[in-house]
Design an enzyme around this catalytic site. Structure first.
Site, short mmCIF file in Angstrom:
data_model
loop_
_atom_site.label_atom_id
_atom_site.label_comp_id
_atom_site.label_asym_id
_atom_site.label_seq_id
_atom_site.Cartn_x
_atom_site.Cartn_y
_atom_site.Cartn_z
N TRP A 172 8.00 -7.46 -11.41
CA TRP A 172 6.98 -8.35 -10.84
C TRP A 172 5.64 -8.06 -11.51
O TRP A 172 5.24 -6.90 -11.66
CB TRP A 172 6.89 -8.11 -9.33
CG TRP A 172 5.87 -8.94 -8.63
CD1 TRP A 172 5.62 -10.26 -8.78
CD2 TRP A 172 4.94 -8.47 -7.63
NE1 TRP A 172 4.60 -10.66 -7.94
CE2 TRP A 172 4.17 -9.59 -7.23
CE3 TRP A 172 4.70 -7.23 -7.03
CZ2 TRP A 172 3.17 -9.50 -6.27
CZ3 TRP A 172 3.71 -7.14 -6.07
CH2 TRP A 172 2.96 -8.26 -5.70
N LYS A 204 8.94 -13.71 2.83
CA LYS A 204 9.97 -14.65 2.41
C LYS A 204 11.00 -14.89 3.50
O LYS A 204 11.25 -16.03 3.91
CB LYS A 204 10.66 -14.16 1.14
CG LYS A 204 9.82 -14.32 -0.13
CD LYS A 204 8.76 -13.25 -0.24
CE LYS A 204 7.95 -13.40 -1.52
NZ LYS A 204 6.89 -12.37 -1.60
N ASP A 232 11.41 -1.54 -3.64
CA ASP A 232 10.65 -2.71 -3.22
C ASP A 232 11.64 -3.74 -2.70
O ASP A 232 12.46 -4.26 -3.46
CB ASP A 232 9.85 -3.26 -4.41
CG ASP A 232 8.89 -4.38 -4.00
OD1 ASP A 232 8.87 -4.75 -2.82
OD2 ASP A 232 8.16 -4.88 -4.89
#
Length: 396
Positions: free
Chosen positions: A130, A246, A211
């Protein structure tokens, strides 16, 4: 003082969004922004969230601070969601969780915690990872290095190269791993590969930081947490950063969590005291609203069942879009093999086309994606997939 500043480069994804909004093409397609979208291109509020908000409206009694750890109920429920209610680490009382301003806040808290544990530590991130990982850790004063991960040519993992690099990482360093739905490649570790990564982590003694921004978006809540749970039952110390943006659709509420897992309860309490000092120096107290919604949903059998149903709808839509795009490209006579898209998980995939072809798609067909050809799968719909596939076929 301010006159000495020079402009920072604009975020490429936000820049794409600005261009997309200004585009008047009737068939324009946005594949840049990494948020879930439904068939109509909207990011809806989940029904379970609406019901939880109504409950909060009717029952909230105060707006006073909730303390630097955040809500104890939220922390417990999110730890159980990540690890499973009967995980050995929870039963041994060696898990401590604090709520944070989103997953990004969790990562920054983890970064400052690492800096206090070992000022000279290096954190290793996947290549690619990311985009914000590197800047975030460097801003905390931590050196960032990369380990091999995605093979752009073969559309697969560089797993042997990854393992070779992990096998030489120092015990004082930290390795960041994606729990599931790897951002930006979409290429995840299999359970057998996770077993080997856990084994080398145990052998080398470095600290894993996992993560987990997309639990439930890949194969399922439990399947997506396999690596997290395996790691937590095997190593003495690890960090877990979670996000509710999300899977609960709580993007703007900015709620996540940073979890410490240590070798025993006493070490966990000591580590938590340091983590709370980091929190105090960063933002003092976490936001309460998003956490309250999550704990209301997870604490209610009715709302939890509704959430599982809504989460499955989002997951199935994303996975369906992957298969749909692959099939439509075949129907348009594309001979290049794009079947890898259907084998990946989560929101993202690299198309594997050149920056020049990406530019042509934007300039000639109003199809927007970042230069690396990373696309947001949720931006595909039944309404635009034919135009998208036809345009890609023409560019190829």
């Amino acid at each position: 003082m301010f006159n000495q500043l020079t402009p920072m480069p604009a975020d490429p994804i936000l820049g794409l969004l600005t261009q997309y909004r200004a585009d008047t093409h009737p068939n324009k397609v946005d594949l840049g922004v990494g948020v879930y979208k439904d068939e109509q291109g909207h990011t809806p509020i989940l029904e379970c969230v609406k019901k939880a908000e109504l409950h909060r409206y009717q029952n909230e009694q105060t707006k006073v601070y909730i303390g630097p750890t955040g809500s104890a109920d939220f922390n417990q429920l999110l730890s159980q969601l990540a690890l499973g209610k009967d995980h050995s680490a929870l039963l041994a009382n060696r898990v401590r969780t604090v709520s944070t301003p989103g997953g990004t806040g969790a990562l920054r808290v983890a970064a400052d915690f690492i800096k206090r544990c070992k000022p000279g530590a290096t954190i290793w991130v996947s290549d690619p990872t990311w985009a914000n990982h590197t800047g975030l850790f460097e801003a905390a004063g931590i050196q960032v290095k990369t380990y091999p991960y995605y093979d752009y040519d073969n559309k697969s993992l560089k797993f042997d190269e990854m393992m070779a690099t992990l096998g030489h990482i120092d015990s004082d360093d930290v390795v960041l791993l994606h729990a599931c739905c790897h951002n930006p490649s979409g290429m995840d570790l299999t359970q057998a590969q996770w077993d080997r990564v856990v084994a080398v982590t145990k052998d080398r003694g470095f600290t894993p930081l996992i993560d987990m921004a997309y639990q439930g978006f890949g194969e399922g809540l439990d399947q997506d947490a396999y690596g997290v749970r395996k790691m937590a039952e095997t190593v003495d110390n690890m960090l877990l950063c979670s996000s509710c943006s999300k899977n609960f659709g709580l993007y703007r509420e900015r709620i996540g969590a940073c979890t410490l897992i240590t070798q025993d309860a006493q070490t966990a309490d000591t580590a938590l005291s340091v983590l709370l000092y980091v929190v105090r120096c960063n933002y003092s107290m976490p936001p309460a609203h998003g956490a309250a919604l999550v704990e209301t949903i997870l604490g209610s059998q009715e709302l939890s069942e509704l959430w599982h149903q809504e989460l499955k709808v989002m997951r199935d839509r994303i996975n369906g879009n992957r298969n749909l795009l692959v099939e439509k490209l075949k129907q348009n006579g594309v001979v290049q093999d794009f079947s890898f898209i259907a084998r990946q998980n989560g929101m993202f995939s690299f198309l594997g086309i050149t920056p020049e072809q990406v530019a042509t798609l934007k300039d000639d067909y109003s199809i927007y994606m970042v230069d690396s050809s990373r696309i947001s799968i949720a931006g595909i719909s039944n309404a635009n997939v034919d135009y998208l596939a036809e345009s890609i076929a023409k560019v190829l």
